[in-house]
Design a protein around this motif. Structure first.
Motif, mmCIF file in Angstrom:
data_model
loop_
_atom_site.group_PDB
_atom_site.id
_atom_site.type_symbol
_atom_site.label_atom_id
_atom_site.label_comp_id
_atom_site.label_asym_id
_atom_site.label_seq_id
_atom_site.Cartn_x
_atom_site.Cartn_y
_atom_site.Cartn_z
ATOM 1 N N GLN A 226 7.161 89.876 -6.482
ATOM 2 C CA GLN A 226 8.309 90.036 -7.375
ATOM 3 C C GLN A 226 8.874 88.677 -7.786
ATOM 4 O O GLN A 226 9.285 88.480 -8.938
ATOM 5 C CB GLN A 226 9.388 90.874 -6.687
ATOM 6 C CG GLN A 226 9.003 92.321 -6.478
ATOM 7 C CD GLN A 226 9.996 93.073 -5.619
ATOM 8 O OE1 GLN A 226 10.975 92.498 -5.122
ATOM 9 N NE2 GLN A 226 9.759 94.361 -5.415
ATOM 10 N N LEU A 227 8.880 87.744 -6.845
ATOM 11 C CA LEU A 227 9.371 86.398 -7.140
ATOM 12 C C LEU A 227 8.484 85.706 -8.164
ATOM 13 O O LEU A 227 8.984 85.056 -9.098
ATOM 14 C CB LEU A 227 9.450 85.578 -5.850
ATOM 15 C CG LEU A 227 9.896 84.118 -5.991
ATOM 16 C CD1 LEU A 227 11.274 84.035 -6.635
ATOM 17 C CD2 LEU A 227 9.892 83.418 -4.634
ATOM 18 N N GLU A 228 7.177 85.841 -8.008
ATOM 19 C CA GLU A 228 6.263 85.224 -8.973
ATOM 20 C C GLU A 228 6.448 85.827 -10.361
ATOM 21 O O GLU A 228 6.430 85.123 -11.379
ATOM 22 C CB GLU A 228 4.812 85.403 -8.509
ATOM 23 C CG GLU A 228 4.446 84.580 -7.287
ATOM 24 C CD GLU A 228 4.696 83.103 -7.500
ATOM 25 O OE1 GLU A 228 4.261 82.572 -8.539
ATOM 26 O OE2 GLU A 228 5.344 82.475 -6.636
ATOM 27 N N ASN A 229 6.617 87.150 -10.427
ATOM 28 C CA ASN A 229 6.842 87.798 -11.722
ATOM 29 C C ASN A 229 8.134 87.305 -12.365
ATOM 30 O O ASN A 229 8.189 87.061 -13.579
ATOM 31 C CB ASN A 229 6.895 89.311 -11.545
ATOM 32 C CG ASN A 229 5.555 89.895 -11.106
ATOM 33 O OD1 ASN A 229 4.524 89.243 -11.232
ATOM 34 N ND2 ASN A 229 5.572 91.103 -10.584
ATOM 35 N N ALA A 230 9.176 87.170 -11.565
ATOM 36 C CA ALA A 230 10.460 86.705 -12.089
ATOM 37 C C ALA A 230 10.358 85.263 -12.573
ATOM 38 O O ALA A 230 10.978 84.892 -13.583
ATOM 39 C CB ALA A 230 11.542 86.828 -11.010
ATOM 40 N N ARG A 231 9.574 84.449 -11.891
ATOM 41 C CA ARG A 231 9.394 83.061 -12.339
ATOM 42 C C ARG A 231 8.690 83.017 -13.698
ATOM 43 O O ARG A 231 9.019 82.184 -14.540
ATOM 44 C CB ARG A 231 8.593 82.279 -11.309
ATOM 45 C CG ARG A 231 9.417 81.835 -10.095
ATOM 46 C CD ARG A 231 8.619 80.903 -9.216
ATOM 47 N NE ARG A 231 9.447 80.351 -8.157
ATOM 48 C CZ ARG A 231 9.112 80.356 -6.862
ATOM 49 N NH1 ARG A 231 7.967 80.892 -6.490
ATOM 50 N NH2 ARG A 231 9.913 79.845 -5.953
ATOM 51 N N ARG A 232 7.745 83.906 -13.891
ATOM 52 C CA ARG A 232 7.087 83.946 -15.203
ATOM 53 C C ARG A 232 8.071 84.382 -16.284
ATOM 54 O O ARG A 232 8.040 83.875 -17.409
ATOM 55 C CB ARG A 232 5.888 84.893 -15.156
ATOM 56 C CG ARG A 232 4.748 84.388 -14.257
ATOM 57 C CD ARG A 232 3.503 85.252 -14.397
ATOM 58 N NE ARG A 232 2.487 84.833 -13.440
ATOM 59 C CZ ARG A 232 2.277 85.421 -12.267
ATOM 60 N NH1 ARG A 232 3.019 86.453 -11.917
ATOM 61 N NH2 ARG A 232 1.340 84.980 -11.452
ATOM 62 N N ASP A 233 8.926 85.344 -15.965
ATOM 63 C CA ASP A 233 9.965 85.742 -16.924
ATOM 64 C C ASP A 233 10.853 84.560 -17.276
ATOM 65 O O ASP A 233 11.228 84.382 -18.446
ATOM 66 C CB ASP A 233 10.817 86.875 -16.333
ATOM 67 C CG ASP A 233 10.038 88.171 -16.174
ATOM 68 O OD1 ASP A 233 9.017 88.319 -16.865
ATOM 69 O OD2 ASP A 233 10.446 89.016 -15.361
ATOM 70 N N LEU A 234 11.173 83.752 -16.284
ATOM 71 C CA LEU A 234 11.997 82.569 -16.527
ATOM 72 C C LEU A 234 11.272 81.582 -17.430
ATOM 73 O O LEU A 234 11.874 81.000 -18.350
ATOM 74 C CB LEU A 234 12.358 81.908 -15.197
ATOM 75 C CG LEU A 234 13.214 80.633 -15.265
ATOM 76 C CD1 LEU A 234 14.560 80.919 -15.928
ATOM 77 C CD2 LEU A 234 13.423 80.044 -13.871
ATOM 78 N N ASN A 235 9.991 81.393 -17.223
ATOM 79 C CA ASN A 235 9.218 80.466 -18.055
ATOM 80 C C ASN A 235 9.131 80.934 -19.500
ATOM 81 O O ASN A 235 9.076 80.117 -20.424
ATOM 82 C CB ASN A 235 7.814 80.287 -17.478
ATOM 83 C CG ASN A 235 7.803 79.448 -16.208
ATOM 84 O OD1 ASN A 235 8.625 78.557 -16.045
ATOM 85 N ND2 ASN A 235 6.885 79.750 -15.301
ATOM 86 N N VAL A 236 9.107 82.254 -19.702
ATOM 87 C CA VAL A 236 9.086 82.774 -21.076
ATOM 88 C C VAL A 236 10.383 82.425 -21.784
ATOM 89 O O VAL A 236 10.382 81.982 -22.947
ATOM 90 C CB VAL A 236 8.861 84.305 -21.066
ATOM 91 C CG1 VAL A 236 9.094 84.882 -22.458
ATOM 92 C CG2 VAL A 236 7.439 84.624 -20.613
#
Length: 458
Positions: A226-236
């Motif tokens: 979940q943390l990795e997914n959220a980090r990708r959302d942040l990068n977008v």
């Protein structure tokens, strides 16, 4: 007894080693801590939506400049050149000359004619019933409206940014909680194994501890994903590489209620939605005034300068000539559209109706915005109260867990009772994390509605 004490010490040391190894295993390679202000700066610089909005703002800025106002004259230049080469033969059909002899035919070959011209024309609209003036005012107000629209885009994107940013922070803290839980479970499993080896516990305690290790491992794996997914959302949102990894700041600072109250009191002056509504009202007023200008005359000035050069070849009757002309002219014109079939009257009526609609829309938006502010403030106070209660809940569960852990070592409670205390603490910690960031996001939503989201240090 000495062997029992030695085994207990070894179990504790091993437990700490497992916890430390687990924590190190959970830390991904990062590009350093990304502060909230740094994230905001990256968003302002790189976000696609903000870049598109700023391009529209630049277009509106170009439109409201003097070059697009209609106040400057128009100047046109014209130039031309003609060339002709003519062969001619003139037959006099037996006509006699002055001596009484038949006139000879006149043959002219390569009779070249050249003509050149150039002119400059100037037109200036001196008066158009003030239509140009109010059109210029509309362009300026449109630029102001576009600036407000860009600000709204930035505020909306900033709120989206911090929602994702704080989600990364929440999951980061959750990962840490699950790491600690896994470390404790591994410590308990090691202790249970030693106790079983020395005949102080049954196999069921060992099996329960292993089951809890698996459960905690699954929880940790899910939290990391979940943390990795959220980090990708942040990068977008930041328009960064999807593989870029940041450690975020998990510190949350809440604004005092007195300051929030002052923001709410000035919301009507700062809320971007209400400011846009006011700008639309101003635009409609200019449209009404511009429609009235159609009932007045227009006065224009014209000026021109022209130059002409003509080289004419000789003909059968005239010698070749060269002529040059220079022309300078000034003029004025007045146009008054006395009746255009009623289109001007209809346009004025519709403009007034549109102005009334803009005022009604503003009143409607005021009611909705004040409702949203009241709801947001209530949501924030409720979220803050829940967060304070969750802090107390964590303190209570932590005390219960510490006591349970000590009683487990003394053999006064079962491993199932200890596990329940551990689960209660785990749930309390993750719930408190959620409540903390919910309170912060509720505060940010209130700040956006009061027009202060971009004016405070987060």
């Amino acid at each position: 007894m000495k062997l029992h004490k030695l085994a207990s010490i070894l179990m504790i040391i091993a437990g700490f080693a497992f916890a430390k190894a687990s924590a190190q295993e959970a830390q991904p390679a990062t590009a350093g801590i990304l502060s909230k202000q740094e994230a905001l700066g990256l968003m302002l610089e790189n976000n696609f939506g903000i870049q598109l909005a700023r391009n529209q703002e630049e277009i509106a800025e170009n439109n409201q400049e003097l070059l697009n106002s209609g106040y400057l004259p128009t100047v046109t230049g014209n130039a031309g050149a003609d060339y002709s080469n003519v062969d001619s033969e003139t037959d006099f059909n037996g006509a006699l000359d002055q001596q009484g002899n038949p006139r000879e035919d006149v043959v002219i070959n390569d009779a070249i004619t050249q003509r050149y011209n150039a002119s400059i024309n100037v037109n200036y609209l001196l008066f158009d019933g003030l239509g140009r003036f109010y059109n210029f005012k509309q362009l300026q107000e449109t630029y102001n409206l576009t600036q407000l629209q860009v600000r709204q885009t930035i505020e909306t994107t900033a709120l989206q940014l911090f929602s994702v940013y704080f989600e990364v922070a929440r999951l980061t803290e959750n990962v840490s909680v699950f790491e600690q839980a896994l470390g404790i479970s591994r410590d308990r499993a090691l202790r249970a194994q030693y106790q079983f080896d020395y005949g102080q516990a049954n196999k069921l305690d060992v099996l329960n501890a292993k089951v809890d290790i698996n459960t905690d491992s699954i929880n940790l794996m899910n939290a990391r994903q979940q943390l990795e997914n959220a980090r990708r959302d942040l990068n977008v949102v930041l328009n960064q590489s999807l593989e870029a990894t940041y450690a975020v700041d998990t510190t949350v600072t809440l604004i005092d209620d007195l300051r929030l109250t002052s923001f709410v009191q000035k919301a009507e002056e700062n809320n971007v939605t209400l400011l846009q509504a006011e700008s639309n009202v101003i635009l409609s007023e200019y449209q009404v005034k511009g429609a009235k200008s159609l009932f007045l005359p227009t006065i224009g000035l014209t000026g021109s300068y022209g130059w002409n050069l003509s080289n004419n070849p000789a003909s059968a009757f005239f010698p070749g000539t060269t002529s040059t002309n220079n022309t300078f002219a000034l003029g004025a014109n007045l146009t008054w559209n006395l009746f255009d079939g009623g289109r001007s009257v209809t346009g004025l009526k519709n403009a007034r109706i549109q102005e009334d609609n803009r005022r009604l829309e503003k009143e409607q938006l005021e009611l909705q915005v004040f409702r949203d502010i009241a709801n947001a403030r209530g949501n924030y106070k409720n979220a803050l109260a829940i967060y304070r209660l969750q802090e107390e809940n964590v303190a209570t569960n932590l005390d219960n867990f510490n006591r349970s852990q000590e009683r487990l070592r003394l053999g006064q409670i079962t491993s199932l009772e200890f596990r329940q205390a551990q689960i209660n603490l785990l749930n309390a910690l993750t719930t408190k994390n959620l409540a903390k960031y919910d309170a912060k996001l509720a505060e940010l939503q209130l700040l956006q509605l009061t027009g202060q989201l971009l004016n405070i240090e987060l």
